[in-house]
Structure formats: structure tokens, C-alpha cells
Design a protein around this motif. Sequence first.
Motif, PDB file in Angstrom:
ATOM      1  N   SER A  32      35.631 -32.810  18.535  1.00  0.00           N
ATOM      2  CA  SER A  32      34.333 -32.902  17.872  1.00  0.00           C
ATOM      3  C   SER A  32      33.251 -32.231  18.705  1.00  0.00           C
ATOM      4  O   SER A  32      33.226 -32.354  19.943  1.00  0.00           O
ATOM      5  CB  SER A  32      33.967 -34.367  17.628  1.00  0.00           C
ATOM      6  N   ASP A  34      29.624 -31.826  20.160  1.00  0.00           N
ATOM      7  CA  ASP A  34      28.364 -32.515  20.427  1.00  0.00           C
ATOM      8  C   ASP A  34      27.344 -31.552  21.023  1.00  0.00           C
ATOM      9  O   ASP A  34      26.248 -31.932  21.397  1.00  0.00           O
ATOM     10  CB  ASP A  34      28.567 -33.712  21.360  1.00  0.00           C
ATOM     11  N   SER A  35      27.745 -30.269  21.089  1.00  0.00           N
ATOM     12  CA  SER A  35      26.856 -29.230  21.600  1.00  0.00           C
ATOM     13  C   SER A  35      27.265 -27.897  20.991  1.00  0.00           C
ATOM     14  O   SER A  35      28.336 -27.775  20.390  1.00  0.00           O
ATOM     15  CB  SER A  35      26.923 -29.144  23.132  1.00  0.00           C
ATOM     16  N   ASP A  75      29.688 -28.241  10.203  1.00  0.00           N
ATOM     17  CA  ASP A  75      29.919 -29.645  10.535  1.00  0.00           C
ATOM     18  C   ASP A  75      31.406 -29.938  10.728  1.00  0.00           C
ATOM     19  O   ASP A  75      31.972 -30.847  10.129  1.00  0.00           O
ATOM     20  CB  ASP A  75      29.339 -30.556   9.446  1.00  0.00           C
ATOM     21  N   PRO A  94      22.441 -29.203  22.889  1.00  0.00           N
ATOM     22  CA  PRO A  94      22.810 -30.410  22.137  1.00  0.00           C
ATOM     23  C   PRO A  94      22.849 -30.115  20.645  1.00  0.00           C
ATOM     24  O   PRO A  94      21.973 -29.433  20.101  1.00  0.00           O
ATOM     25  CB  PRO A  94      21.692 -31.396  22.492  1.00  0.00           C
ATOM     26  N   LEU A  95      23.882 -30.623  19.978  1.00  0.00           N
ATOM     27  CA  LEU A  95      24.084 -30.316  18.570  1.00  0.00           C
ATOM     28  C   LEU A  95      22.873 -30.691  17.717  1.00  0.00           C
ATOM     29  O   LEU A  95      22.444 -29.912  16.855  1.00  0.00           O
ATOM     30  CB  LEU A  95      25.331 -31.047  18.061  1.00  0.00           C
TER      31      LEU A  95
END
Length: 212
Positions: A32, A34-35, A75, A94-95
Motif C-alpha cells: 500500500s 502512503d507516499s 488509489d 506524503p500521499l
Amino acid sequence: MFTMPSMSQIASTFGQPESFAPGYWLRQRRKSLDSVLYLESGSVMLGVGQDSAMRHHLGQVDGPAWLDAAFALQDRPSCLDMQAQTAGRIYIIPLARFLGAVAELAPAVQYLLKDMAKAYCSQTDLAVSRLAQDAEARCAQWLLNHASPAGNGIGLRVTLKARKRMIAAQLGIAPETFSRVLRQLREHGLIAGRGNVIELPRPGALEVLALG
């Protein structure tokens, strides 16, 4: 009328880039996000890795360039592993901040970015799904192209006249991939022998594999 900001202008609003060394894994696929990564300088290999090596090479990116922004806009996790080939510098954004910045762009720009991201992700998914199969097909075809009748009159034989690393380069695959495919072909009884001489006891089965 609108003017699209450059990639570097967007990235520079998120702080300072970090340095990385050759061999460093910048991104591992299926994890996943996150950035989001923006490559300011350096060279990064894209593909499918295993252990500490890139098993399948899909391409190379030289900075400046976004590395996984398309996946963030869709996404979803990246389907690519990303390994540094040289030293370089990268922005780790950061995402949430990245998506917030995109949301501030003109609607037409947002639509364009998301459409391009969707197309890129679809094409990359297809390329990754075919990597392993293509490697096997290429190896099978190469063996058939370089085969000659075996001495016993049964099957075919290939004499390796170059190092496996050089053969792998001709096929456009990593040396580790070439060795792995040969091992799999041996386990399935499609090749036999050791050293520089490879026996092809079932050339018909290899022809089917070469067709993909």
C-alpha cells in the motif's frame, strides 16, 4: 486557458529531497502506498524483483520523473518494484499531501492526469503479467533456433558458445531469469544435460512453449 505546472515545481513544494545509494529498493510492489516518489536525479530500474535482485526488467527511468504518481492517482499499490541503479535524490511526498495538491489543480488538468494514470496502470499491469511467460517463450525459441540434431539421432542439442550472462542480454532478460527458466525447463523434462551442452529431448513441447 490554463498553464500546467512542471513536475519539479510541484515536487519542490513538499520539502527537500533525500539521497539514495545504488541497489536501494525505492518501492516494493503490491504494498500500500502512503507516499509518492518523485525522482529528482539518478537512475531507477523498474520490474519484478526477487530476494535482492531484479528478476524481470521492464524498463529504466532517469530523473527528473514521477515514479509512482499514476498508481497513487488510481488509489492502488504499485505493480512494479523499483531499484536504484545509481546514486540519486528523491522526494518522498506524503500521499495525502500529494492528493491534496492535485485537488487544487484546474479540473481539466485533474481529468487529464487521471486519464493518463489509468492508461499507464493498465499498460503496466499487462506488461508485468506477461513478463514471466515472455521470458520462458524467448528462452524456448532461442534454444530451438540454436539447436542441431543430437548425436544419437533422437531429439536436438544446443551447445552454449557464450556465457549465460551474454545470452540473457541477447534475450532482454536478467541472468537470474535465464538460469531460473533453464532450471524449470529441466524440471519439466524439456531439456537435459549439464555444462555447455543442453539436450532437447522434446522439441515439440518447446515449440508450443515458444508460441506463448
